[in-house]
Design a protein around this motif. Structure first.
Motif, PDB file in Angstrom:
ATOM      1  N   ALA A  83     -10.141  -6.151 -40.774  1.00 43.31           N
ATOM      2  CA  ALA A  83      -8.982  -6.614 -40.273  1.00 43.31           C
ATOM      3  C   ALA A  83      -9.178  -7.030 -38.974  1.00 43.31           C
ATOM      4  O   ALA A  83      -9.783  -6.122 -38.105  1.00 43.31           O
ATOM      5  CB  ALA A  83      -7.980  -5.633 -40.729  1.00 43.31           C
ATOM      6  N   GLU A  84      -8.510  -8.210 -38.481  1.00 40.45           N
ATOM      7  CA  GLU A  84      -8.606  -8.703 -37.094  1.00 40.45           C
ATOM      8  C   GLU A  84      -7.463  -8.979 -36.512  1.00 40.45           C
ATOM      9  O   GLU A  84      -6.532  -9.338 -37.532  1.00 40.45           O
ATOM     10  CB  GLU A  84      -9.758  -9.725 -37.027  1.00 40.45           C
ATOM     11  CG  GLU A  84     -11.159  -9.520 -37.435  1.00 40.45           C
ATOM     12  CD  GLU A  84     -12.080 -10.745 -37.400  1.00 40.45           C
ATOM     13  OE1 GLU A  84     -11.354 -11.752 -37.343  1.00 40.45           O
ATOM     14  OE2 GLU A  84     -13.070 -10.609 -37.648  1.00 40.45           O
ATOM     15  N   LEU A  97      -1.813 -10.257 -39.025  1.00 38.75           N
ATOM     16  CA  LEU A  97      -3.051  -9.897 -39.685  1.00 38.75           C
ATOM     17  C   LEU A  97      -3.954 -10.842 -40.388  1.00 38.75           C
ATOM     18  O   LEU A  97      -3.511 -11.811 -40.848  1.00 38.75           O
ATOM     19  CB  LEU A  97      -2.692  -9.053 -40.943  1.00 38.75           C
ATOM     20  CG  LEU A  97      -3.536  -8.430 -41.626  1.00 38.75           C
ATOM     21  CD1 LEU A  97      -4.402  -7.171 -40.992  1.00 38.75           C
ATOM     22  CD2 LEU A  97      -3.056  -7.734 -43.047  1.00 38.75           C
ATOM     23  N   ARG A  98      -5.156 -10.837 -39.719  1.00 38.79           N
ATOM     24  CA  ARG A  98      -6.367 -11.734 -40.190  1.00 38.79           C
ATOM     25  C   ARG A  98      -7.190 -10.647 -40.822  1.00 38.79           C
ATOM     26  O   ARG A  98      -7.834  -9.805 -40.432  1.00 38.79           O
ATOM     27  CB  ARG A  98      -6.665 -12.548 -39.093  1.00 38.79           C
ATOM     28  CG  ARG A  98      -7.927 -13.492 -39.453  1.00 38.79           C
ATOM     29  CD  ARG A  98      -8.246 -14.378 -38.491  1.00 38.79           C
ATOM     30  NE  ARG A  98      -9.579 -14.911 -38.774  1.00 38.79           N
ATOM     31  CZ  ARG A  98     -10.477 -15.282 -37.920  1.00 38.79           C
ATOM     32  NH1 ARG A  98     -10.394 -15.193 -36.518  1.00 38.79           N
ATOM     33  NH2 ARG A  98     -11.727 -15.905 -38.445  1.00 38.79           N
ATOM     34  N   CYS A  99      -7.629 -11.171 -42.055  1.00 36.03           N
ATOM     35  CA  CYS A  99      -8.666 -10.583 -42.787  1.00 36.03           C
ATOM     36  C   CYS A  99      -9.675 -11.376 -43.181  1.00 36.03           C
ATOM     37  O   CYS A  99      -9.497 -12.605 -43.787  1.00 36.03           O
ATOM     38  CB  CYS A  99      -8.095 -10.088 -44.266  1.00 36.03           C
ATOM     39  SG  CYS A  99      -6.527  -8.968 -44.149  1.00 36.03           S
ATOM     40  N   VAL A 100     -11.170 -10.685 -43.019  1.00 35.45           N
ATOM     41  CA  VAL A 100     -12.372 -11.448 -43.347  1.00 35.45           C
ATOM     42  C   VAL A 100     -12.749 -10.785 -44.569  1.00 35.45           C
ATOM     43  O   VAL A 100     -13.242  -9.429 -44.358  1.00 35.45           O
ATOM     44  CB  VAL A 100     -13.085 -11.591 -42.035  1.00 35.45           C
ATOM     45  CG1 VAL A 100     -14.524 -12.395 -42.346  1.00 35.45           C
ATOM     46  CG2 VAL A 100     -12.395 -12.190 -41.004  1.00 35.45           C
ATOM     47  N   TRP A 101     -13.002 -11.448 -45.667  1.00 40.58           N
ATOM     48  CA  TRP A 101     -13.717 -10.801 -46.708  1.00 40.58           C
ATOM     49  C   TRP A 101     -15.328 -11.536 -46.704  1.00 40.58           C
ATOM     50  O   TRP A 101     -15.476 -12.638 -46.731  1.00 40.58           O
ATOM     51  CB  TRP A 101     -12.896 -11.153 -48.016  1.00 40.58           C
ATOM     52  CG  TRP A 101     -11.815 -10.574 -48.222  1.00 40.58           C
ATOM     53  CD1 TRP A 101     -10.862 -10.901 -47.529  1.00 40.58           C
ATOM     54  CD2 TRP A 101     -11.680  -9.335 -48.805  1.00 40.58           C
ATOM     55  NE1 TRP A 101      -9.509  -9.989 -48.003  1.00 40.58           N
ATOM     56  CE2 TRP A 101     -10.067  -8.920 -48.728  1.00 40.58           C
ATOM     57  CE3 TRP A 101     -12.316  -8.211 -49.585  1.00 40.58           C
ATOM     58  CZ2 TRP A 101      -9.603  -7.821 -49.316  1.00 40.58           C
ATOM     59  CZ3 TRP A 101     -11.847  -7.432 -50.000  1.00 40.58           C
ATOM     60  CH2 TRP A 101     -10.471  -6.850 -49.992  1.00 40.58           C
ATOM     61  N   ASP A 110     -22.340 -13.760 -43.108  1.00 39.31           N
ATOM     62  CA  ASP A 110     -21.447 -15.085 -42.516  1.00 39.31           C
ATOM     63  C   ASP A 110     -20.801 -15.860 -43.463  1.00 39.31           C
ATOM     64  O   ASP A 110     -19.977 -16.555 -43.171  1.00 39.31           O
ATOM     65  CB  ASP A 110     -22.214 -15.725 -41.656  1.00 39.31           C
ATOM     66  CG  ASP A 110     -23.374 -16.715 -42.135  1.00 39.31           C
ATOM     67  OD1 ASP A 110     -23.836 -16.365 -43.492  1.00 39.31           O
ATOM     68  OD2 ASP A 110     -23.925 -17.640 -41.588  1.00 39.31           O
ATOM     69  N   HIS A 111     -21.220 -15.593 -45.052  1.00 40.78           N
ATOM     70  CA  HIS A 111     -20.324 -16.207 -45.865  1.00 40.78           C
ATOM     71  C   HIS A 111     -19.243 -15.420 -46.401  1.00 40.78           C
ATOM     72  O   HIS A 111     -19.478 -14.537 -47.062  1.00 40.78           O
ATOM     73  CB  HIS A 111     -21.547 -16.767 -46.927  1.00 40.78           C
ATOM     74  CG  HIS A 111     -20.793 -17.340 -48.316  1.00 40.78           C
ATOM     75  ND1 HIS A 111     -20.410 -18.771 -48.238  1.00 40.78           N
ATOM     76  CD2 HIS A 111     -20.308 -16.917 -49.247  1.00 40.78           C
ATOM     77  CE1 HIS A 111     -19.649 -18.882 -49.144  1.00 40.78           C
ATOM     78  NE2 HIS A 111     -19.622 -17.967 -50.177  1.00 40.78           N
ATOM     79  N   GLY A 112     -17.946 -15.964 -46.321  1.00 36.83           N
ATOM     80  CA  GLY A 112     -16.812 -15.277 -46.871  1.00 36.83           C
ATOM     81  C   GLY A 112     -15.645 -16.078 -46.884  1.00 36.83           C
ATOM     82  O   GLY A 112     -15.765 -17.188 -46.911  1.00 36.83           O
ATOM     83  N   GLN A 113     -14.572 -15.517 -46.744  1.00 39.60           N
ATOM     84  CA  GLN A 113     -13.184 -16.108 -46.952  1.00 39.60           C
ATOM     85  C   GLN A 113     -12.210 -15.451 -45.834  1.00 39.60           C
ATOM     86  O   GLN A 113     -12.456 -14.277 -45.662  1.00 39.60           O
ATOM     87  CB  GLN A 113     -12.697 -16.012 -48.291  1.00 39.60           C
ATOM     88  CG  GLN A 113     -13.271 -16.974 -49.239  1.00 39.60           C
ATOM     89  CD  GLN A 113     -12.558 -17.310 -50.507  1.00 39.60           C
ATOM     90  OE1 GLN A 113     -12.906 -16.657 -51.399  1.00 39.60           O
ATOM     91  NE2 GLN A 113     -11.786 -18.424 -50.281  1.00 39.60           N
ATOM     92  N   MET A 114     -11.309 -16.149 -45.425  1.00 38.60           N
ATOM     93  CA  MET A 114     -10.647 -15.585 -44.250  1.00 38.60           C
ATOM     94  C   MET A 114      -8.989 -15.949 -44.874  1.00 38.60           C
ATOM     95  O   MET A 114      -8.730 -16.799 -45.264  1.00 38.60           O
ATOM     96  CB  MET A 114     -10.633 -16.220 -42.855  1.00 38.60           C
ATOM     97  CG  MET A 114     -11.952 -15.843 -42.384  1.00 38.60           C
ATOM     98  SD  MET A 114     -12.363 -16.823 -40.704  1.00 38.60           S
ATOM     99  CE  MET A 114     -12.293 -18.379 -41.047  1.00 38.60           C
ATOM    100  N   PHE A 115      -8.127 -14.825 -44.423  1.00 40.59           N
ATOM    101  CA  PHE A 115      -6.718 -14.832 -44.774  1.00 40.59           C
ATOM    102  C   PHE A 115      -5.933 -14.527 -43.881  1.00 40.59           C
ATOM    103  O   PHE A 115      -6.327 -13.453 -43.009  1.00 40.59           O
ATOM    104  CB  PHE A 115      -6.467 -14.265 -46.148  1.00 40.59           C
ATOM    105  CG  PHE A 115      -7.333 -14.730 -47.339  1.00 40.59           C
ATOM    106  CD1 PHE A 115      -6.636 -16.063 -48.140  1.00 40.59           C
ATOM    107  CD2 PHE A 115      -8.279 -14.151 -47.953  1.00 40.59           C
ATOM    108  CE1 PHE A 115      -7.618 -16.339 -48.951  1.00 40.59           C
ATOM    109  CE2 PHE A 115      -8.929 -14.554 -48.722  1.00 40.59           C
ATOM    110  CZ  PHE A 115      -8.494 -15.828 -49.498  1.00 40.59           C
ATOM    111  N   GLY A 116      -4.794 -15.018 -43.613  1.00 44.06           N
ATOM    112  CA  GLY A 116      -3.929 -14.356 -42.490  1.00 44.06           C
ATOM    113  C   GLY A 116      -2.275 -14.620 -42.580  1.00 44.06           C
ATOM    114  O   GLY A 116      -2.183 -15.406 -43.435  1.00 44.06           O
ATOM    115  N   TRP A 117      -1.558 -13.711 -42.203  1.00 44.54           N
ATOM    116  CA  TRP A 117      -0.354 -13.767 -42.266  1.00 44.54           C
ATOM    117  C   TRP A 117       0.379 -13.081 -40.962  1.00 44.54           C
ATOM    118  O   TRP A 117       0.065 -12.181 -40.695  1.00 44.54           O
ATOM    119  CB  TRP A 117       0.411 -13.233 -43.457  1.00 44.54           C
ATOM    120  CG  TRP A 117       2.029 -13.237 -43.613  1.00 44.54           C
ATOM    121  CD1 TRP A 117       2.421 -14.306 -44.285  1.00 44.54           C
ATOM    122  CD2 TRP A 117       2.885 -12.472 -43.251  1.00 44.54           C
ATOM    123  NE1 TRP A 117       3.722 -14.089 -44.037  1.00 44.54           N
ATOM    124  CE2 TRP A 117       3.953 -13.021 -43.429  1.00 44.54           C
ATOM    125  CE3 TRP A 117       2.798 -11.066 -42.349  1.00 44.54           C
ATOM    126  CZ2 TRP A 117       5.441 -12.493 -43.082  1.00 44.54           C
ATOM    127  CZ3 TRP A 117       4.147 -10.739 -42.164  1.00 44.54           C
ATOM    128  CH2 TRP A 117       5.258 -11.004 -42.348  1.00 44.54           C
TER     129      TRP A 117
END
Length: 191
Positions: A83-84, A97-101, A110-117
């Motif tokens: 969480a960032e 909230l920004r989440c880096v999976w 460094d390969h992943g997905q990001m979501f935020g709200w």
């Protein structure tokens, strides 16, 4: 075979308890009939296991921001989440909230997905949109809200339609994903 013995012993004990309670009940005098109604026992016994508390609609987590199936898919491939703080350009959105999976332990971490709200005021939303557009991001109005997406020329990763990192502004809130299609995976706020 020993489980059958245990089951048999349990049945004998239960039957003995039933016979003992029947014998004890027959020794007492017959109750006199009454005309008062008695309350029916509750339909269900109270559970000794407490029900899980529903997640507060004001407090998303990285695991509740997206669907359970998506979280399970990430878990199945060994991805974890960080969480960032939630930024739009230079604006940090409080309580966002920004989440880096990603698989942060592998060489390809460094390969992943990001979501935020986040919830956002109309003034902050307008200022953030203007800042991104001034930096070359593209503005697109749609029925569901306003999309601001990075320019296809500068996008590091894009979905099948050429959209890279994208924000979706919807009446007092903003969603973020590393692609426009990724925004569809955000299931917040829960209905």
């Amino acid at each position: 075979m020993s489980s059958l013995r245990i089951l048999g012993a349990a049945a004998v004990l239960a039957l003995s308890a039933l016979v003992m309670s029947a014998c004890a009940a027959s020794d007492s005098p017959d109750p006199e009939p009454t005309t008062t109604a008695t309350a029916a026992p509750p339909a269900t016994e109270p559970s000794s296991t407490p029900e899980p508390e529903p997640a507060s609609s004001a407090d998303p987590t990285c695991e509740t921001l997206i669907g359970e199936a998506v979280v399970a898919d990430f878990d199945s491939v060994g991805w974890t989440v960080r969480a960032e703080p939630f930024y739009i350009g230079s604006l940090e959105v409080p309580d966002g909230l920004r989440c880096v999976w990603a698989d942060f332990d592998s060489p390809a971490g460094d390969h992943g997905q990001m979501f935020g709200w986040a919830e956002i005021s109309d003034e902050d939303a307008a200022a953030a949109q203007a800042e991104l557009v001034d930096q070359g991001w593209l503005r697109e109005e749609a029925g569901e809200g306003v999309y601001i997406t990075e320019s296809p020329e500068t996008a590091i990763a894009a979905d099948e339609n050429g959209y890279g990192m994208t924000y979706l502004f919807i009446g007092g809130t903003v969603k973020f994903a590393d692609t426009k299609q990724g925004i569809l995976l955000i299931e917040w706020p829960k209905s």
